[in-house]
Design an enzyme around this catalytic site. Structure first.
Site, short mmCIF file in Angstrom:
data_model
loop_
_atom_site.label_atom_id
_atom_site.label_comp_id
_atom_site.label_asym_id
_atom_site.label_seq_id
_atom_site.Cartn_x
_atom_site.Cartn_y
_atom_site.Cartn_z
N HIS A 470 0.81 -1.21 0.00
CA HIS A 470 0.00 0.00 0.00
C HIS A 470 0.85 1.27 0.00
O HIS A 470 0.33 2.37 -0.21
CB HIS A 470 -0.91 0.01 1.24
N ASP A 474 -2.21 2.26 -4.51
CA ASP A 474 -3.43 2.70 -3.83
C ASP A 474 -4.54 1.68 -4.03
O ASP A 474 -4.48 0.82 -4.91
CB ASP A 474 -3.87 4.06 -4.38
#
Length: 499
Positions: A470, A474
């Site tokens: 992450h 995204d």
């Protein structure tokens, strides 16, 4: 005339191996390319063939020895010059005569690996004034990636230690000086002599300083730790394992050291087996991935009807033309390559404060083997057709199961696919393969009721899982990637038209 058998190239960034098994003993006759011994690294097993035909005159590195790249393993003599009838294992400095007139030789820091420019001197196995044999291990260096043992470049007397324990040395820096036997009186050392500890076996072996410090901090006796280093040397990892085993026990009666007596019937049914270096590496890398990446997993499901119908319609013609069966994996590889073009961050990696985008797809395909999970790489998979992908995956899978993969075949992957479905897994969250930023988990195909155009129908469904970093990917990008994979698999014609 004797021929030297040396450690072959072990692969990028791999600098040492352990001699696991000798298939021959001194005095045995050997043929060209006949396997002499097997080496273990933290990633693969390497077999060493005989370079010539002759008689194995001498084994320089016995089983359990840690050796560096190009280190001497054995000597093979011609049939008419095979040496003594009962050759023995070469051990220590007594096995190699010292050339009396040899000039002093500098011991330099070896190549430490790509992007590694410095190391710390962890331990000296020898002290000033000690005789050393060629290729005998002198000291151990630690980098942020690997531990490197430094062998003696020649036989002689260790007359000077330039870089004592704890020193930081640069690549190609000077570590020590070895002089010939003539005038072998030790020079004044530039660093304090290294005093060896007295281990259990009676042989002088210096435990790793970090290990000794950790044992002292936790008041742990040396007798309670099993050393896995050279000649039984205790490493920091050995101490950590002993401490972990003790802390994991629910009660003192089940602690690792010391263990309270257990019922005889229970003890007879227990088995303690040392982890292989491959298993240790797998454990370390997976834990590092969890500790480093901001790992998150997103899920979807795919209707496999389209692929199964296409496969059933063309599998016979496909195999007849290409000589390989049409499997599901090539569809998944092509679908992922298609999705990675649209979401390039899933095919990228973080390097410090930079992001490296890959304008290629080197697809890692996780393969389970008897010794653990390995990930061979299909290079430039985005440029390959279905048949080429199936052939390459089949070839790599077979080599993986036979333990024949080279280091080069397992490095450089940019994305990974793991198929837990072959073992019956219905759902899982795969762990990233660092430094990659994405891994796709395939699962078992199972018939389930689904709603299609307002009607409940039975379809062969598979859950898909994308684990991603992450920090670079995204949520929108991850979901988009997985949706594109789903679309391509449910309608394979999209792959042909690149939409």
């Amino acid at each position: 005339m004797a021929t030297e058998v040396r450690v072959p190239t072990l692969g990028e960034s791999v600098t040492e191996a352990t001699v696991a098994t000798w298939f021959k003993k001194p005095g045995d006759h050997v043929a060209v390319d006949e396997m002499l011994c097997e080496l273990e690294t933290d990633k693969v097993t390497v077999e060493v063939p005989s370079p010539v035909a002759g008689k194995l005159a001498e084994i320089v590195a016995p089983e359990g020895t840690t050796v560096g790249v190009d280190a001497l393993l054995a000597q093979i003599a011609d049939e008419g010059n095979a040496g003594p009838e009962e050759p023995t294992l070469k051990k220590g400095a007594d096995a190699a005569p010292v050339q009396p007139d040899a000039a002093p030789v500098d011991v330099m820091v070896p190549t430490l690996g790509e992007s590694v420019t410095e190391a710390t001197v962890s331990t000296w196995f020898k002290k000033v004034g000690d005789p050393v044999a060629q290729d005998e291990m002198l000291c151990e260096l630690e980098t942020d990636k690997v531990s490197v043992e430094v062998p003696a470049p020649s036989a002689g007397i260790l007359t000077e230690i330039v870089a004592p324990e704890g020193s930081t040395v640069q690549a190609a820096g000077k570590l020590a000086v070895i002089a010939g036997a003539a005038g072998a009186a030790p020079a004044k050392p530039s660093a304090p002599k290294v005093e060896a500890a007295a281990p259990k076996g009676g042989k002088d072996v210096e435990d790793a300083p970090s290990a000794k410090k950790l044992m002292a901090e936790h008041n742990l006796s040396r007798d309670g730790v099993s050393g896995t280093g050279r000649d039984g040397r205790i490493m920091k990892d050995d101490v950590q394992k002993a401490l972990a085993a003790a802390s994991a026990a629910p009660a003192p009666a089940a602690s690792a050291a010391p263990r309270a007596p257990v019922p005889a019937d229970d003890a007879a049914r227990e088995e303690r087996v040392k982890m292989t270096r491959l298993r240790q590496t797998i454990a370390r890398r997976l834990k590092d991935a969890q500790n480093t990446a901001a790992m998150l997993t997103t899920y979807n499901e795919v209707d496999m009807s389209g692929i199964m119908e296409l496969r059933n319609a063309y599998k016979d013609q496909f195999e007849k033309k290409h000589g390989v069966k049409m499997g599901f994996m090539s569809f998944f590889v092509k679908a992922c390559c298609h999705a990675l073009k649209e979401v390039p961050e899933v095919n990228a990696e973080i390097d410090g404060t930079d992001i490296i985008y890959k304008n290629y797809v080197h697809m890692g395909v996780a393969v389970g083997t008897p010794t653990g999970l390995v990930v061979p790489v299909v290079r430039d998979a985005d440029q390959m057709g279905f048949a080429a992908i199936e052939k390459k995956i089949g070839e790599l899978g077979l080599r993986a199961r036979d333990g024949k993969l080279s280091m080069a075949e397992m490095q450089g992957g940019s994305f990974t696919i793991s198929n837990g479905g072959v073992y019956g897994s219905l759902m899982s969250s795969p762990i990233l393969n660092p430094p990659q930023s994405g891994i796709l988990g395939m699962h078992k195909i199972q018939e389930r009721p689904v709603v299609v155009k307002g009607q409940i129908v039975i379809r062969p469904m598979m859950y898909l899982a994308l684990s991603y970093d992450h920090r670079i990917v995204d949520g929108k990008g991850a979901v988009t990637f997985l949706v594109r994979v789903k679309e391509a698999l449910e309608d394979p014609r999209r792959l042909l038209m690149d939409i």
